[in-house]
Design an enzyme around this catalytic site. Sequence first.
Site, PDB file in Angstrom:
ATOM      1  N   SER A  53     -46.781  24.818   3.742  1.00  0.00           N
ATOM      2  CA  SER A  53     -45.842  25.911   4.016  1.00  0.00           C
ATOM      3  C   SER A  53     -44.502  25.442   4.588  1.00  0.00           C
ATOM      4  CB  SER A  53     -46.477  26.928   4.966  1.00  0.00           C
ATOM      5  OG  SER A  53     -46.696  26.349   6.229  1.00  0.00           O
ATOM      6  N   HIS A  92     -44.404  26.552  11.933  1.00  0.00           N
ATOM      7  CA  HIS A  92     -43.355  27.261  11.194  1.00  0.00           C
ATOM      8  C   HIS A  92     -42.066  27.282  12.002  1.00  0.00           C
ATOM      9  CE1 HIS A  92     -46.084  29.688   8.224  1.00  0.00           C
ATOM     10  NE2 HIS A  92     -46.026  28.403   7.963  1.00  0.00           N
ATOM     11  N   ASP A 120     -43.704  35.704   8.798  1.00  0.00           N
ATOM     12  CA  ASP A 120     -45.119  35.483   9.138  1.00  0.00           C
ATOM     13  C   ASP A 120     -45.848  36.705   9.685  1.00  0.00           C
ATOM     14  OD1 ASP A 120     -44.932  32.855   8.379  1.00  0.00           O
ATOM     15  OD2 ASP A 120     -44.682  32.087  10.407  1.00  0.00           O
TER      16      ASP A 120
END
Length: 177
Positions: A53, A92, A120
């Site tokens: 990701s 992230h 998210d």
Amino acid sequence: MEIISELGRMNKRQLLLQGLNLGMIITSALMIWKSMILGTGSESPVVVVLSGSMEPGFYRGDILFLYQPKRPVQTGDIIVFNTDGREIPIVHRIIKVHQRAHNSSSLDILTKGDNNWGDDRSLYPKGQLWLNPGHIMGVVVGYLPHIGRVTIIMNDYPMFKYALIAILGVFVLTSKE
């Protein structure tokens, strides 16, 4: 069976020394880990990237080093966070930081993976739209590429993990001084 006969030939003093050596190795590793926790202020100062990701910034198997900064997090910081109900932390980037008007010390944080289409919020617990600073395990301050692939292999193929443990055990028990 050769290992068992080898152990039978060792005297008690050799076995005790081997056990003490193994104990010292384990104790040293734990001391290093606890020192890293104290030095970085992060509950987990080292993590392995498990998904794609964050590509092309970080790839599966990269080892990330975390630090708990004294300053508040900012948009653009890459963080590792964990929410209630999730076993595995997520790496992230912060895309939005919102400070609440009624409480100047409270931050709302929104994250997104660099390689993901949307934010998210779908990864947060049901009904939760923002993270707060308590969810953050640390800010990424450095990385080593691909070193953590062994961790991924051990998670994907548990038999490899057991074989590696057995080989290390045999090596420690049969090594001579």
